[in-house]
Scaffold this motif. Structure first.
Motif, mmCIF file in Angstrom:
data_model
loop_
_atom_site.group_PDB
_atom_site.id
_atom_site.type_symbol
_atom_site.label_atom_id
_atom_site.label_comp_id
_atom_site.label_asym_id
_atom_site.label_seq_id
_atom_site.Cartn_x
_atom_site.Cartn_y
_atom_site.Cartn_z
ATOM 1 N N MET A 1 -12.305 -49.428 -24.902
ATOM 2 C CA MET A 1 -11.845 -48.194 -24.265
ATOM 3 C C MET A 1 -12.900 -47.619 -23.337
ATOM 4 O O MET A 1 -12.592 -47.119 -22.256
ATOM 5 C CB MET A 1 -11.458 -47.164 -25.328
ATOM 6 C CG MET A 1 -10.099 -47.390 -25.927
ATOM 7 S SD MET A 1 -9.555 -45.961 -26.887
ATOM 8 C CE MET A 1 -7.921 -46.512 -27.377
ATOM 9 N N ARG A 2 -14.163 -47.686 -23.751
ATOM 10 C CA ARG A 2 -15.237 -47.173 -22.884
ATOM 11 C C ARG A 2 -15.308 -48.002 -21.599
ATOM 12 O O ARG A 2 -15.463 -47.454 -20.497
ATOM 13 C CB ARG A 2 -16.570 -47.195 -23.619
ATOM 14 C CG ARG A 2 -17.675 -46.407 -22.918
ATOM 15 C CD ARG A 2 -18.924 -46.327 -23.785
ATOM 16 N NE ARG A 2 -18.673 -45.592 -25.014
ATOM 17 C CZ ARG A 2 -18.746 -44.271 -25.117
ATOM 18 N NH1 ARG A 2 -19.054 -43.534 -24.048
ATOM 19 N NH2 ARG A 2 -18.542 -43.676 -26.274
ATOM 20 N N ALA A 3 -15.178 -49.321 -21.735
ATOM 21 C CA ALA A 3 -15.190 -50.190 -20.554
ATOM 22 C C ALA A 3 -13.995 -49.881 -19.661
ATOM 23 O O ALA A 3 -14.109 -49.888 -18.425
ATOM 24 C CB ALA A 3 -15.186 -51.652 -20.984
ATOM 25 N N PHE A 4 -12.848 -49.611 -20.263
ATOM 26 C CA PHE A 4 -11.641 -49.273 -19.510
ATOM 27 C C PHE A 4 -11.845 -47.995 -18.696
ATOM 28 O O PHE A 4 -11.559 -47.951 -17.491
ATOM 29 C CB PHE A 4 -10.473 -49.107 -20.487
ATOM 30 C CG PHE A 4 -9.267 -48.419 -19.906
ATOM 31 C CD1 PHE A 4 -8.463 -49.055 -18.979
ATOM 32 C CD2 PHE A 4 -8.930 -47.129 -20.288
ATOM 33 C CE1 PHE A 4 -7.339 -48.421 -18.440
ATOM 34 C CE2 PHE A 4 -7.820 -46.487 -19.761
ATOM 35 C CZ PHE A 4 -7.027 -47.133 -18.839
ATOM 36 N N VAL A 5 -12.352 -46.958 -19.339
ATOM 37 C CA VAL A 5 -12.562 -45.679 -18.667
ATOM 38 C C VAL A 5 -13.538 -45.838 -17.497
ATOM 39 O O VAL A 5 -13.309 -45.325 -16.397
ATOM 40 C CB VAL A 5 -13.066 -44.625 -19.664
ATOM 41 C CG1 VAL A 5 -13.607 -43.392 -18.945
ATOM 42 C CG2 VAL A 5 -11.942 -44.220 -20.616
ATOM 43 N N ARG A 6 -14.600 -46.557 -17.713
ATOM 44 C CA ARG A 6 -15.606 -46.714 -16.660
ATOM 45 C C ARG A 6 -15.092 -47.595 -15.518
ATOM 46 O O ARG A 6 -15.418 -47.369 -14.350
ATOM 47 C CB ARG A 6 -16.893 -47.274 -17.255
ATOM 48 C CG ARG A 6 -17.564 -46.263 -18.183
ATOM 49 C CD ARG A 6 -18.834 -46.746 -18.808
ATOM 50 N NE ARG A 6 -19.414 -45.685 -19.634
ATOM 51 C CZ ARG A 6 -20.510 -45.829 -20.376
ATOM 52 N NH1 ARG A 6 -21.151 -46.992 -20.379
ATOM 53 N NH2 ARG A 6 -20.952 -44.823 -21.098
ATOM 54 N N TYR A 7 -14.273 -48.587 -15.862
ATOM 55 C CA TYR A 7 -13.696 -49.424 -14.815
ATOM 56 C C TYR A 7 -12.774 -48.605 -13.927
ATOM 57 O O TYR A 7 -12.836 -48.699 -12.700
ATOM 58 C CB TYR A 7 -12.925 -50.601 -15.432
ATOM 59 C CG TYR A 7 -12.409 -51.567 -14.393
ATOM 60 C CD1 TYR A 7 -13.165 -52.667 -14.006
ATOM 61 C CD2 TYR A 7 -11.172 -51.378 -13.773
ATOM 62 C CE1 TYR A 7 -12.708 -53.553 -13.037
ATOM 63 C CE2 TYR A 7 -10.702 -52.250 -12.802
ATOM 64 C CZ TYR A 7 -11.477 -53.332 -12.442
ATOM 65 O OH TYR A 7 -11.027 -54.185 -11.468
ATOM 66 N N VAL A 8 -11.912 -47.807 -14.536
ATOM 67 C CA VAL A 8 -10.990 -46.982 -13.758
ATOM 68 C C VAL A 8 -11.768 -45.999 -12.883
ATOM 69 O O VAL A 8 -11.436 -45.776 -11.714
ATOM 70 C CB VAL A 8 -10.007 -46.239 -14.672
ATOM 71 C CG1 VAL A 8 -9.148 -45.271 -13.860
ATOM 72 C CG2 VAL A 8 -9.117 -47.224 -15.408
ATOM 73 N N SER A 9 -12.826 -45.422 -13.455
ATOM 74 C CA SER A 9 -13.629 -44.467 -12.696
ATOM 75 C C SER A 9 -14.297 -45.122 -11.488
ATOM 76 O O SER A 9 -14.367 -44.526 -10.406
ATOM 77 C CB SER A 9 -14.698 -43.859 -13.615
ATOM 78 O OG SER A 9 -15.489 -42.920 -12.923
ATOM 79 N N ASP A 10 -14.760 -46.356 -11.665
ATOM 80 C CA ASP A 10 -15.489 -47.053 -10.595
ATOM 81 C C ASP A 10 -14.582 -47.805 -9.626
ATOM 82 O O ASP A 10 -15.004 -48.137 -8.520
ATOM 83 C CB ASP A 10 -16.485 -48.048 -11.191
ATOM 84 C CG ASP A 10 -17.616 -47.368 -11.952
ATOM 85 O OD1 ASP A 10 -17.849 -46.169 -11.718
ATOM 86 O OD2 ASP A 10 -18.242 -48.036 -12.797
ATOM 87 N N HIS A 11 -13.340 -48.091 -10.037
ATOM 88 C CA HIS A 11 -12.430 -48.901 -9.214
ATOM 89 C C HIS A 11 -11.053 -48.243 -9.129
ATOM 90 O O HIS A 11 -10.031 -48.900 -9.324
ATOM 91 C CB HIS A 11 -12.277 -50.309 -9.801
ATOM 92 C CG HIS A 11 -13.563 -51.050 -9.992
ATOM 93 N ND1 HIS A 11 -14.381 -50.851 -11.094
ATOM 94 C CD2 HIS A 11 -14.181 -51.985 -9.234
ATOM 95 C CE1 HIS A 11 -15.441 -51.651 -10.993
ATOM 96 N NE2 HIS A 11 -15.337 -52.338 -9.876
ATOM 97 N N ARG A 12 -11.024 -46.974 -8.835
ATOM 98 C CA ARG A 12 -9.779 -46.215 -8.903
ATOM 99 C C ARG A 12 -8.667 -46.846 -8.059
ATOM 100 O O ARG A 12 -7.559 -47.074 -8.537
ATOM 101 C CB ARG A 12 -10.004 -44.768 -8.462
ATOM 102 C CG ARG A 12 -8.754 -43.892 -8.565
ATOM 103 C CD ARG A 12 -9.001 -42.500 -8.006
ATOM 104 N NE ARG A 12 -7.833 -41.657 -8.175
ATOM 105 C CZ ARG A 12 -6.755 -41.707 -7.398
ATOM 106 N NH1 ARG A 12 -6.696 -42.582 -6.411
ATOM 107 N NH2 ARG A 12 -5.730 -40.898 -7.610
ATOM 108 N N GLU A 13 -8.953 -47.112 -6.791
ATOM 109 C CA GLU A 13 -7.918 -47.638 -5.895
ATOM 110 C C GLU A 13 -7.417 -48.995 -6.378
ATOM 111 O O GLU A 13 -6.213 -49.263 -6.400
ATOM 112 C CB GLU A 13 -8.445 -47.747 -4.466
ATOM 113 C CG GLU A 13 -8.663 -46.412 -3.775
ATOM 114 C CD GLU A 13 -7.367 -45.651 -3.540
ATOM 115 O OE1 GLU A 13 -6.283 -46.271 -3.573
ATOM 116 O OE2 GLU A 13 -7.439 -44.431 -3.342
#
Length: 203
Positions: free
Chosen positions: A92-104
């Motif tokens: 989940m932490r990896a998911f949140v950070r991925y979305v934050s860094d790769h939103r588009e």
């Protein structure tokens, strides 16, 4: 984006390089706005050579979207050496950070392009199914074949996507608070679907 030094590569290496550059571009712009000219410049090759590897912009977009999906699942893959509780927290932490860094790029994967072609539509559906299936497969000795469980997890995935994208746009709460919300909501909704106490799922 800095222009790369031209290097002789095998066809497989060149195609992989172009896909990697395309995925990087998705961090900054929607899939529909990927520029073949900019990609060629970044790779240090001609635009004609880009078309040689992918045939058309549409084919390139599908290939980039597929590569981005594979990257997302690799980055968020739980560590199998951890217990279920640890895997949930780590993923989940990896998911949140991925979305934050790769939103588009992430929005492209889970929402697609309105009125997009069949290939992209199929990829978007596959990405969502793959996300749901990974969660269900990690639940351990439960009735993973229960139809209500799959519906519940699919609904949670949509909730998690919306909440996390909203948080990435306006992070007024902490990452830990967001993670607690995602974790607690998943365990509660799975417990309701299975008719078991929520505390029994991670033990």
């Amino acid at each position: 984006m800095t222009k790369a030094t031209r290097t002789r590569r095998t066809p497989e290496e060149r195609r992989a390089q172009l896909l990697d550059l395309g995925v990087q571009m998705l961090a900054e712009r929607p899939l529909a706005e990927l520029s073949m000219e900019e990609l060629a410049g970044a790779a240090g090759i001609s635009k004609a050579l880009v078309f040689h590897y992918f045939g058309s912009k549409a084919e390139f977009q599908v290939a980039v979207a597929s590569a981005a999906a594979d990257e997302f699942f690799a980055v968020t893959e739980p560590d199998p050496t951890l217990d279920l509780d640890g895997q949930l927290d780590q993923s989940m932490r990896a998911f949140v950070r991925y979305v934050s860094d790769h939103r588009e790029g992430y929005l492209m994967l889970v929402r697609g392009v309105s009125g997009g072609d069949g290939a992209l539509g199929g990829l978007f559906t596959h990405t969502r199914d793959r996300f749901v299936r990974r969660i269900v497969d990690k639940l351990g000795p439960v009735d993973v074949g229960a139809p209500l469980l799959h519906l519940a997890v699919r609904g949670w995935v949509a909730f998690a996507e919306e909440v996390t994208v909203g948080w990435a746009d306006d992070p007024t709460t902490s990452e830990d608070e967001l993670l607690a919300l995602l974790r607690d909501s998943l365990t509660q909704i799975v417990a309701l679907a299975l008719g078991v106490p929520a505390g029994s799922l991670l033990t």
